[in-house]
Design a protein around this motif. Structure first.
Motif, short mmCIF file in Angstrom:
data_model
loop_
_atom_site.label_atom_id
_atom_site.label_comp_id
_atom_site.label_asym_id
_atom_site.label_seq_id
_atom_site.Cartn_x
_atom_site.Cartn_y
_atom_site.Cartn_z
N HIS A 181 0.86 -1.18 0.00
CA HIS A 181 0.00 0.00 0.00
C HIS A 181 0.90 1.24 0.00
O HIS A 181 1.50 1.58 1.02
CB HIS A 181 -0.92 -0.01 1.22
CG HIS A 181 -2.00 -1.04 1.14
ND1 HIS A 181 -3.35 -0.74 1.25
CD2 HIS A 181 -1.95 -2.38 0.93
CE1 HIS A 181 -4.06 -1.84 1.11
NE2 HIS A 181 -3.22 -2.86 0.93
N LEU A 182 0.97 1.88 -1.14
CA LEU A 182 1.89 3.00 -1.30
C LEU A 182 1.29 4.32 -0.86
O LEU A 182 2.00 5.24 -0.46
CB LEU A 182 2.33 3.10 -2.77
CG LEU A 182 2.93 1.82 -3.37
CD1 LEU A 182 3.30 2.05 -4.83
CD2 LEU A 182 4.15 1.38 -2.56
N GLN A 183 -0.04 4.45 -0.92
CA GLN A 183 -0.70 5.68 -0.52
C GLN A 183 -2.15 5.36 -0.17
O GLN A 183 -2.87 4.74 -0.94
CB GLN A 183 -0.66 6.71 -1.65
CG GLN A 183 -1.46 7.98 -1.40
CD GLN A 183 -0.94 8.78 -0.21
OE1 GLN A 183 0.24 9.12 -0.14
NE2 GLN A 183 -1.81 9.06 0.75
N ASP A 184 -2.56 5.77 1.02
CA ASP A 184 -3.96 5.58 1.43
C ASP A 184 -4.83 6.64 0.74
O ASP A 184 -4.33 7.55 0.08
CB ASP A 184 -4.09 5.70 2.95
CG ASP A 184 -5.35 5.00 3.47
OD1 ASP A 184 -6.13 4.52 2.64
OD2 ASP A 184 -5.53 4.96 4.69
N PHE A 185 -6.15 6.53 0.90
CA PHE A 185 -7.06 7.45 0.23
C PHE A 185 -6.76 8.89 0.63
O PHE A 185 -6.61 9.21 1.81
CB PHE A 185 -8.51 7.12 0.58
CG PHE A 185 -9.06 5.97 -0.22
CD1 PHE A 185 -9.37 6.13 -1.56
CD2 PHE A 185 -9.26 4.74 0.37
CE1 PHE A 185 -9.87 5.07 -2.30
CE2 PHE A 185 -9.76 3.68 -0.36
CZ PHE A 185 -10.07 3.84 -1.71
N THR A 186 -6.69 9.74 -0.37
CA THR A 186 -6.44 11.15 -0.14
C THR A 186 -6.99 11.96 -1.29
O THR A 186 -7.10 11.46 -2.42
CB THR A 186 -4.93 11.43 0.02
OG1 THR A 186 -4.73 12.84 0.25
CG2 THR A 186 -4.16 11.04 -1.24
N THR A 187 -7.32 13.21 -1.02
CA THR A 187 -7.71 14.15 -2.07
C THR A 187 -6.52 14.99 -2.51
O THR A 187 -6.67 15.83 -3.41
CB THR A 187 -8.83 15.07 -1.57
OG1 THR A 187 -8.36 15.78 -0.40
CG2 THR A 187 -10.08 14.29 -1.20
N ASP A 188 -5.36 14.77 -1.91
CA ASP A 188 -4.15 15.54 -2.20
C ASP A 188 -3.52 15.04 -3.50
O ASP A 188 -2.94 13.95 -3.55
CB ASP A 188 -3.17 15.39 -1.03
CG ASP A 188 -1.94 16.28 -1.17
OD1 ASP A 188 -1.67 16.75 -2.30
OD2 ASP A 188 -1.24 16.48 -0.16
N HIS A 189 -3.63 15.84 -4.55
CA HIS A 189 -3.07 15.45 -5.84
C HIS A 189 -1.56 15.25 -5.77
O HIS A 189 -1.02 14.32 -6.40
CB HIS A 189 -3.43 16.49 -6.90
CG HIS A 189 -4.87 16.45 -7.32
ND1 HIS A 189 -5.32 17.01 -8.49
CD2 HIS A 189 -5.95 15.89 -6.73
CE1 HIS A 189 -6.63 16.82 -8.60
NE2 HIS A 189 -7.04 16.16 -7.53
N ASP A 190 -0.89 16.10 -5.04
CA ASP A 190 0.57 16.00 -4.94
C ASP A 190 0.99 14.67 -4.33
O ASP A 190 1.99 14.07 -4.76
CB ASP A 190 1.13 17.16 -4.12
CG ASP A 190 1.03 18.50 -4.84
OD1 ASP A 190 0.90 18.49 -6.08
OD2 ASP A 190 1.08 19.54 -4.16
N ALA A 191 0.25 14.21 -3.33
CA ALA A 191 0.60 12.95 -2.67
C ALA A 191 0.45 11.77 -3.63
O ALA A 191 1.29 10.85 -3.65
CB ALA A 191 -0.27 12.75 -1.44
N ILE A 192 -0.62 11.78 -4.43
CA ILE A 192 -0.83 10.71 -5.41
C ILE A 192 0.27 10.74 -6.46
O ILE A 192 0.88 9.70 -6.80
CB ILE A 192 -2.21 10.83 -6.06
CG1 ILE A 192 -3.32 10.64 -5.01
CG2 ILE A 192 -2.36 9.83 -7.20
CD1 ILE A 192 -3.33 9.27 -4.38
N GLU A 193 0.56 11.92 -6.99
CA GLU A 193 1.58 12.03 -8.02
C GLU A 193 2.96 11.61 -7.50
O GLU A 193 3.72 10.93 -8.20
CB GLU A 193 1.62 13.47 -8.54
CG GLU A 193 0.37 13.87 -9.31
CD GLU A 193 0.31 15.35 -9.61
OE1 GLU A 193 1.37 16.02 -9.51
OE2 GLU A 193 -0.78 15.86 -9.94
N LYS A 194 3.26 11.97 -6.26
CA LYS A 194 4.56 11.60 -5.67
C LYS A 194 4.68 10.09 -5.51
O LYS A 194 5.75 9.51 -5.78
CB LYS A 194 4.72 12.29 -4.32
CG LYS A 194 6.06 12.02 -3.64
CD LYS A 194 6.17 12.77 -2.32
CE LYS A 194 7.51 12.50 -1.64
NZ LYS A 194 7.62 13.22 -0.35
#
Length: 388
Positions: free
Chosen positions: A159-172
């Protein structure tokens, strides 16, 4: 004091001691409140019905039928998305019985998306292209109201990233994808994505987008069970297929293989109306594979092994679509097309009536009062028997 008075006094004391003994033997009675129970804030006071005898509790088993959501994509004869249909243009049938729609929406519901990325060393040459896709997922898929999570997999699921609305976090998380081992536990990764989405609000459209080869090795989960769970949770699966590996596409032609009649990515005949033209759709036209029939069979036989075209089966079973890629640029194009389709999707909701409560339920969607349209929706869902 006369004998009668003494007798009454002794009887009274005996009764008092007997009462204390009874309370001591039954802690529940000893702790019972002395007055009516005060209602919790915001709840009405419960009063017993007047004039009617209290009925014994109903011991019958009741099956709660959940709301069924089915995403629908409609295209015209040129393959263009049709965006101007109204609720009264649709007819939905569950096991042949027409259903009453409780909900209708066109591309407006917020999305919850799990992005499932293969990180196997098998696709080493494609990592630079994959790491550039983050902004496409945030801008064309998530949009302003969506949230997303990221899963990577090789011989284990991460699991690299949990649910988020942060676009930067998803892109990173996508930019920083790390190459793993040669394992490909695709089904386990899909199962993990389904479990994550099951906990999202029912008001959100639940979507999985896989970017992977159509290969599984070492998974504990069976594809049929994963897809059955996805159907019950109203999850749609889309796939960007990396099954044509970089080594195969960029390497030398295999000895003994006939030379292609057209250059890579160029097709020698027009597409099927309403269907994106991909190497997979062309292969299906030349062969006899019925992916939709295979998807239904897999749902009904969850313990069976699936070795052929698992990503196509997953998308067909849930109403999504599979896009095979042949070049780096086609990966980006496929994600962009998926994002466009998600925001042009009709969502129809109903509670099944007039059909058997368990077993496989076939869904059919028709469009009336319009001609030459192609309708795509998920084929159905499976309900287990009560207590199964």
């Amino acid at each position: 004091m006369n004998a009668i008075a003494r007798g009454h006094k002794i009887g009274l004391v005996t009764a008092i001691f007997a009462g204390f003994a009874l309370l001591g033997a039954n802690p529940a009675l000893a702790q019972a409140p002395s007055g009516p129970i005060a209602p919790k804030p915001g709840q009405p006071i419960q009063r017993p019905p007047q004039g009617t005898p209290q009925k014994p509790p109903d011991q019958s088993i009741r099956v709660r039928v959940n709301l069924v959501n089915t995403p629908v994509v409609v295209r015209d004869a040129r393959g263009e998305l049709v965006l101007d249909l109204l609720e009264n243009n649709f007819r939905v049938f569950d096991n042949g019985v027409q259903q009453k729609l409780e909900g209708f929406d066109m591309g407006g519901g917020p999305l919850s998306v799990v992005i499932v990325m293969e990180t196997s060393s098998r696709i080493q040459a494609l990592f630079p292209a994959l790491r550039r896709t983050g902004v496409l997922f945030t801008e064309t898929v998530m949009g302003e109201s969506g949230d997303a999570a990221v899963i990577g997999y090789d011989d284990q699921v991460n699991h690299l990233q949990d649910f988020t609305t942060d676009h930067d976090a998803i892109e990173k998380s996508i930019t920083n994808l790390n190459q793993g081992t040669s394992g490909t536990r695709l089904y386990d990764a899909l199962s993990s994505a389904v479990k994550m989405l099951e906990n999202r609000s029912e008001s959100r459209r639940r979507v999985i987008i896989t970017v992977a080869e159509a290969i599984d090795s070492g998974s504990e989960e069976k594809l049929g069970q994963v897809l059955r769970d996805a159907q019950l949770a109203n999850i749609t699966i889309y796939s960007v297929g990396l099954s044509t590996t970089a080594a195969e596409m960029r390497g030398e032609q295999k000895s003994g293989a006939p030379p292609p009649a057209t250059p890579p990515g160029v097709f020698g005949r027009p597409p099927i109306p309403g269907t994106p033209q991909t190497p997979t759709t062309e292969e299906q036209r030349s062969g006899s594979v019925d992916v939709m029939a295979l998807a239904v069979w897999v749902i009904q036989h969850v313990e069976a092994s699936v070795k052929e075209r698992p990503l196509e089966v997953a998308t067909a079973a849930t109403g999504g679509s599979y896009r095979s890629t042949v070049k780096d640029a086609s990966i980006e194009k496929a994600i962009d097309e998926i994002g466009g389709e998600l925001h042009a999707q009709y969502t129809l909701s109903y509670r099944p009536t007039g059909t058997e409560p368990s077993g496989y339920h076939e869904i059919r969607v028709r469009v009336v009062d319009r001609q030459a349209l192609t309708v795509r929706s998920r084929p159905g869902y499976y309900l287990s028997s009560p207590g199964a």
